[in-house]
Design a protein around this motif. Structure first.
Motif, PDB file in Angstrom:
ATOM      1  N   ALA A   1       0.818  -1.212   0.000  1.00 26.89           N
ATOM      2  CA  ALA A   1       0.000   0.000   0.000  1.00 26.89           C
ATOM      3  C   ALA A   1       0.852   1.262   0.000  1.00 26.89           C
ATOM      4  O   ALA A   1       0.324   2.370  -0.040  1.00 26.89           O
ATOM      5  CB  ALA A   1      -0.922   0.000   1.211  1.00 26.89           C
ATOM      6  N   GLY A   2       2.198   1.089   0.067  1.00 30.25           N
ATOM      7  CA  GLY A   2       3.087   2.237  -0.003  1.00 30.25           C
ATOM      8  C   GLY A   2       3.542   2.780   1.336  1.00 30.25           C
ATOM      9  O   GLY A   2       4.214   3.811   1.394  1.00 30.25           O
ATOM     10  N   PHE A   3       3.221   2.137   2.428  1.00 31.87           N
ATOM     11  CA  PHE A   3       3.624   2.585   3.760  1.00 31.87           C
ATOM     12  C   PHE A   3       5.063   2.151   3.983  1.00 31.87           C
ATOM     13  O   PHE A   3       5.408   0.992   3.768  1.00 31.87           O
ATOM     14  CB  PHE A   3       2.690   1.964   4.788  1.00 31.87           C
ATOM     15  N   THR A   4       5.929   3.065   4.410  1.00 35.43           N
ATOM     16  CA  THR A   4       7.357   2.764   4.508  1.00 35.43           C
ATOM     17  C   THR A   4       7.969   3.338   5.787  1.00 35.43           C
ATOM     18  O   THR A   4       7.320   4.061   6.539  1.00 35.43           O
ATOM     19  CB  THR A   4       8.127   3.369   3.309  1.00 35.43           C
ATOM     20  N   GLY A   5       9.226   3.023   5.990  1.00 36.03           N
ATOM     21  CA  GLY A   5      10.040   3.679   7.008  1.00 36.03           C
ATOM     22  C   GLY A   5       9.836   3.186   8.423  1.00 36.03           C
ATOM     23  O   GLY A   5       9.263   2.126   8.684  1.00 36.03           O
ATOM     24  N   ASP A   6      10.339   4.003   9.350  1.00 39.44           N
ATOM     25  CA  ASP A   6      10.284   3.663  10.768  1.00 39.44           C
ATOM     26  C   ASP A   6       8.856   3.546  11.283  1.00 39.44           C
ATOM     27  O   ASP A   6       8.564   2.730  12.151  1.00 39.44           O
ATOM     28  CB  ASP A   6      11.033   4.701  11.601  1.00 39.44           C
ATOM     29  N   ARG A   7       7.960   4.377  10.743  1.00 38.87           N
ATOM     30  CA  ARG A   7       6.572   4.310  11.195  1.00 38.87           C
ATOM     31  C   ARG A   7       5.928   2.989  10.790  1.00 38.87           C
ATOM     32  O   ARG A   7       5.133   2.432  11.540  1.00 38.87           O
ATOM     33  CB  ARG A   7       5.790   5.509  10.697  1.00 38.87           C
ATOM     34  N   LEU A   8       6.277   2.459   9.646  1.00 38.51           N
ATOM     35  CA  LEU A   8       5.810   1.132   9.236  1.00 38.51           C
ATOM     36  C   LEU A   8       6.278   0.095  10.254  1.00 38.51           C
ATOM     37  O   LEU A   8       5.485  -0.712  10.744  1.00 38.51           O
ATOM     38  CB  LEU A   8       6.321   0.777   7.841  1.00 38.51           C
ATOM     39  N   GLN A   9       7.570   0.118  10.568  1.00 34.04           N
ATOM     40  CA  GLN A   9       8.125  -0.858  11.506  1.00 34.04           C
ATOM     41  C   GLN A   9       7.494  -0.724  12.892  1.00 34.04           C
ATOM     42  O   GLN A   9       7.197  -1.726  13.554  1.00 34.04           O
ATOM     43  CB  GLN A   9       9.649  -0.707  11.596  1.00 34.04           C
ATOM     44  N   ALA A  10       7.268   0.498  13.335  1.00 39.92           N
ATOM     45  CA  ALA A  10       6.655   0.730  14.645  1.00 39.92           C
ATOM     46  C   ALA A  10       5.220   0.200  14.672  1.00 39.92           C
ATOM     47  O   ALA A  10       4.796  -0.434  15.647  1.00 39.92           O
ATOM     48  CB  ALA A  10       6.672   2.224  14.976  1.00 39.92           C
ATOM     49  N   PHE A  11       4.478   0.438  13.594  1.00 37.54           N
ATOM     50  CA  PHE A  11       3.089  -0.018  13.522  1.00 37.54           C
ATOM     51  C   PHE A  11       3.018  -1.543  13.537  1.00 37.54           C
ATOM     52  O   PHE A  11       2.218  -2.132  14.267  1.00 37.54           O
ATOM     53  CB  PHE A  11       2.432   0.560  12.270  1.00 37.54           C
ATOM     54  N   VAL A  12       3.879  -2.194  12.767  1.00 39.63           N
ATOM     55  CA  VAL A  12       3.900  -3.658  12.728  1.00 39.63           C
ATOM     56  C   VAL A  12       4.286  -4.215  14.104  1.00 39.63           C
ATOM     57  O   VAL A  12       3.693  -5.203  14.559  1.00 39.63           O
ATOM     58  CB  VAL A  12       4.834  -4.175  11.609  1.00 39.63           C
ATOM     59  N   LEU A  13       5.225  -3.584  14.789  1.00 41.87           N
ATOM     60  CA  LEU A  13       5.602  -4.036  16.133  1.00 41.87           C
ATOM     61  C   LEU A  13       4.424  -3.901  17.097  1.00 41.87           C
ATOM     62  O   LEU A  13       4.135  -4.821  17.879  1.00 41.87           O
ATOM     63  CB  LEU A  13       6.810  -3.253  16.654  1.00 41.87           C
TER      64      LEU A  13
END
Length: 172
Positions: A56-68
């Protein structure tokens, strides 16, 4: 000892525990991921959510934080709420939402508000605390018939990529 809820005490020990399925919800076109899960699915869910968000185009540290944060909440469902739940990840406006539902006994009061930093040697209490620290918004509805936790992460142009030339971003 009840394997789906851990050690039960007092009057709860006398009550039989009937397995319940998470509440159904109609899928929408904005849904990126919708899955019922159990104890063996934590890794599959984490990778599935990550892949759909990247698609969906979501990237970066915020992607990793959300998945965590999502991983922590689904792990809580498996460990503390009967072992089964449902996760729905969707896009709404400038945000990505994740709703995780279970049919467990409810969340203890001390974890229902943004909790304090867990003590160093506490063996539990970090999942909801992390979700509050990592997400832009955490909502919770809990009671004796189950819990629904909503996690929201805002998407800025810097965190959503598109197919535009030269790595330009679109503010989805």
């Amino acid at each position: 000892m009840d394997e789906t809820r851990g050690r039960r005490r007092g009057l709860d020990a006398a009550r039989p525990v009937a397995p319940r399925e998470p509440v159904a919800r109609a899928a929408t076109s904005d849904d990126l991921y919708d899955q019922v899960f159990g104890p063996d699915d934590i890794t599959v869910i984490r990778h599935g959510v990550h892949g759909r968000l990247v698609d969906a185009g979501f990237t970066g540290d915020r992607l990793q934080a959300f998945v965590l944060a999502i991983n922590e909440i689904i792990t809580n469902v498996v460990l503390h709420a009967g072992g089964r739940g449902r996760i729905v990840v969707s896009r709404s406006g400038q945000s990505i939402w994740c709703t995780i539902t279970d049919s467990g006994p409810g969340i203890p009061a001390r974890f229902q508000h943004p909790p304090e930093v867990p003590d160093t040697f506490d063996v539990s209490g970090r999942g909801i605390w992390l979700a509050h620290r990592l997400c832009d918004e955490v909502s919770m509805a809990t009671g004796p018939i189950g819990t629904t936790i909503g996690l929201r992460m805002a998407c800025s142009a810097a965190h959503i990529t598109s197919d535009l030339v030269n790595g330009a971003s679109s503010g989805v």
